[in-house]
Design an enzyme around this catalytic site. Structure first.
Site, PDB file in Angstrom:
ATOM      1  NE  ARG A   1       4.362  13.055   8.340  1.00  0.00           N
ATOM      2  CZ  ARG A   1       5.491  12.677   8.952  1.00  0.00           C
ATOM      3  NH1 ARG A   1       6.458  13.552   9.156  1.00  0.00           N
ATOM      4  NH2 ARG A   1       5.645  11.440   9.369  1.00  0.00           N
TER       5      ARG A   1
ATOM      6  CG  ASP B   1      -2.351   0.197   4.445  1.00  0.00           C
ATOM      7  OD1 ASP B   1      -1.350   0.939   4.475  1.00  0.00           O
ATOM      8  OD2 ASP B   1      -3.507   0.627   4.636  1.00  0.00           O
ATOM      9  CG  LEU B   2      -0.152   0.846  10.605  1.00  0.00           C
ATOM     10  CD1 LEU B   2      -0.214  -0.378  11.499  1.00  0.00           C
ATOM     11  CD2 LEU B   2       1.071   1.692  10.992  1.00  0.00           C
ATOM     12  CG  ASP B   3      -2.121   4.663   9.075  1.00  0.00           C
ATOM     13  OD1 ASP B   3      -2.110   4.508  10.304  1.00  0.00           O
ATOM     14  OD2 ASP B   3      -1.197   5.231   8.461  1.00  0.00           O
TER      15      ASP B   3
ATOM     16  CB  THR C   1      -4.015   6.094  12.476  1.00  0.00           C
ATOM     17  OG1 THR C   1      -3.866   5.448  11.222  1.00  0.00           O
ATOM     18  CG2 THR C   1      -3.313   5.306  13.554  1.00  0.00           C
TER      19      THR C   1
ATOM     20  CE  LYS D   1       0.977   1.296   0.674  1.00  0.00           C
ATOM     21  NZ  LYS D   1       0.142   1.062   1.854  1.00  0.00           N
TER      22      LYS D   1
ATOM     23  CD  GLU E   1      -3.147  -0.563   0.796  1.00  0.00           C
ATOM     24  OE1 GLU E   1      -4.120   0.161   1.081  1.00  0.00           O
ATOM     25  OE2 GLU E   1      -1.986  -0.198   0.987  1.00  0.00           O
ATOM     26  CG  ASP E   2      -7.353   1.508   4.178  1.00  0.00           C
ATOM     27  OD1 ASP E   2      -6.143   1.441   3.868  1.00  0.00           O
ATOM     28  OD2 ASP E   2      -7.851   2.483   4.766  1.00  0.00           O
TER      29      ASP E   2
ATOM     30  CB  SER F   1       2.620   1.392   6.436  1.00  0.00           C
ATOM     31  OG  SER F   1       2.168   2.665   6.832  1.00  0.00           O
ATOM     32  CB  ALA F   2       2.159   5.695   2.966  1.00  0.00           C
TER      33      ALA F   2
ATOM     34  CE  LYS G   1     -10.053   6.008   5.199  1.00  0.00           C
ATOM     35  NZ  LYS G   1     -11.238   5.150   5.112  1.00  0.00           N
ATOM     36  N   GLY G   2      -3.849   6.624   2.498  1.00  0.00           N
ATOM     37  CA  GLY G   2      -2.761   6.010   1.725  1.00  0.00           C
ATOM     38  C   GLY G   2      -1.817   7.021   1.089  1.00  0.00           C
TER      39      GLY G   2
ATOM     40  CE  LYS H   1       9.009   9.980   5.341  1.00  0.00           C
ATOM     41  NZ  LYS H   1       9.793  11.129   4.973  1.00  0.00           N
TER      42      LYS H   1
HETATM   43  C1  BG6 Z   1      -0.883   6.402   5.427  1.00  0.00           C
HETATM   44  C2  BG6 Z   1      -2.158   7.124   5.784  1.00  0.00           C
HETATM   45  O1  BG6 Z   1      -0.887   5.108   5.945  1.00  0.00           O
HETATM   46  O2  BG6 Z   1       0.253   7.106   5.954  1.00  0.00           O
HETATM   47  C3  BG6 Z   1      -2.087   8.558   5.313  1.00  0.00           C
HETATM   48  O3  BG6 Z   1      -3.264   6.458   5.203  1.00  0.00           O
HETATM   49  C4  BG6 Z   1      -0.844   9.247   5.870  1.00  0.00           C
HETATM   50  O4  BG6 Z   1      -3.253   9.252   5.706  1.00  0.00           O
HETATM   51  C5  BG6 Z   1       0.393   8.443   5.490  1.00  0.00           C
HETATM   52  O5  BG6 Z   1      -0.727  10.568   5.377  1.00  0.00           O
HETATM   53  C6  BG6 Z   1       1.675   9.026   6.064  1.00  0.00           C
HETATM   54  O6  BG6 Z   1       1.664   8.927   7.460  1.00  0.00           O
HETATM   55  P1  BG6 Z   1       2.681   9.616   8.446  1.00  0.00           P
HETATM   56  O7  BG6 Z   1       2.449   8.893   9.750  1.00  0.00           O
HETATM   57  O8  BG6 Z   1       4.068   9.368   7.922  1.00  0.00           O
HETATM   58  O9  BG6 Z   1       2.364  11.061   8.500  1.00  0.00           O
HETATM   59 MG    MG Z   2      -4.440   2.411   4.626  1.00  0.00          MG
END
Ligand code: BG6
Ligand code: MG
Length: 216
Positions: A50, A10-12, A18, A146, A170-171, A115-116, A46-47, A118
């Site tokens: 958007r 996972d990224l964030d 972030t 997820k 994953e967090d 990652s979720a 988290k996760g 974009k």
């Molecule tokens: C996840 C974050 O990795 O990505 C969420 O934990 C975030 O908080 C989601 O809403 C979507 O991110 P983005 O960058 O597409 O707005």
């Molecule tokens: Mg995360």
């Protein structure tokens, strides 16, 4: 002893923090709409994608918007978020993350992002991590979020690896559920009280070494 061939990250919250930028951008949007947005509420996002995050924020504030209005609001939030992440630096990579990715690759395992977001491409580019991933699966390439396992199953497929030979990092609780639903091992990054369904929980990737993965 398990036969691990790939690591899916996972990224964030695992590789970069972030959440603070998401928080500032959502708070600014909430304030423009005339209500507040707390750090506790931010934790619950988290996760979460958007689009779903915005739906929840509006629900908490008791506000209804049309689909068209929601699309405009999400785009507005994202433009502020992108402004912030555009100046991210390699120093913002979480402790031990780069080193662990390098160690995993040196041990002959493949790596993928799951990652979720974009915006993952921009974040990996800004932090200098892009070349450490064999595959990127993110919010641009999935149709189900997820806890659906799609993001990780696609990652395993891109790496030509069976799910049971993958470990996910994953967090978010939804991410742990997604990994389990996909038949993968999972390392939780955060608090053991919250991430109790993970096979192992660490505070950060700095606590890990590849040896530990073979004992999951
Ligand atoms: C996840 C974050 O990795 O990505 C969420 O934990 C975030 O908080 C989601 O809403 C979507 O991110 P983005 O960058 O597409 O707005
Ligand atoms: Mg995360």
């Amino acid at each position: 002893m398990s036969d691990i061939k790939a690591c899916l990250f996972d990224l964030d919250g695992v590789i970069v923090d972030t959440a603070v930028y998401h928080y500032r951008a959502w708070k600014r949007l909430a304030n423009e709409l005339g209500f507040d947005f707390t750090e506790e509420e931010n934790e619950k996002l988290k996760g979460v994608s958007r689009v779903r995050s915005l739906e929840l924020i509006l629900e908490w504030a008791g506000i209804t918007k049309t689909e068209e209005e929601r699309a405009e609001l999400a785009a507005r939030k994202n433009s502020w978020y992108v402004d912030m992440i555009s100046s991210m630096q390699p120093e913002e990579v979480l402790p031990g993350a780069r080193e662990f990715l390098e160690e995993v690759r040196a041990a002959g395992m493949k790596t993928a992002l799951g990652s979720a977001s974009k915006n993952s491409g921009l974040i990996l580019e800004r932090t200098g991590l892009l070349s450490l991933f064999d595959a990127i699966v993110d919010g641009n390439s999935v149709t189900a979020s997820k806890p659906d396992p799609q993001v990780f199953l696609k990652g395993a497929e891109a790496l030509n690896t069976a799910p049971h030979q993958c470990v996910v990092f994953e967090d978010a609780v939804a991410g742990i559920e997604a990994a389990k639903a996909g038949g993968m091992k999972v390392v939780g990054v955060g608090s053991p009280e919250i991430l109790h369904d993970a096979d192992l929980v660490v505070k950060g990737l700095y606590e890990l070494s590849t040896d530990l993965l073979y004992h999951l």
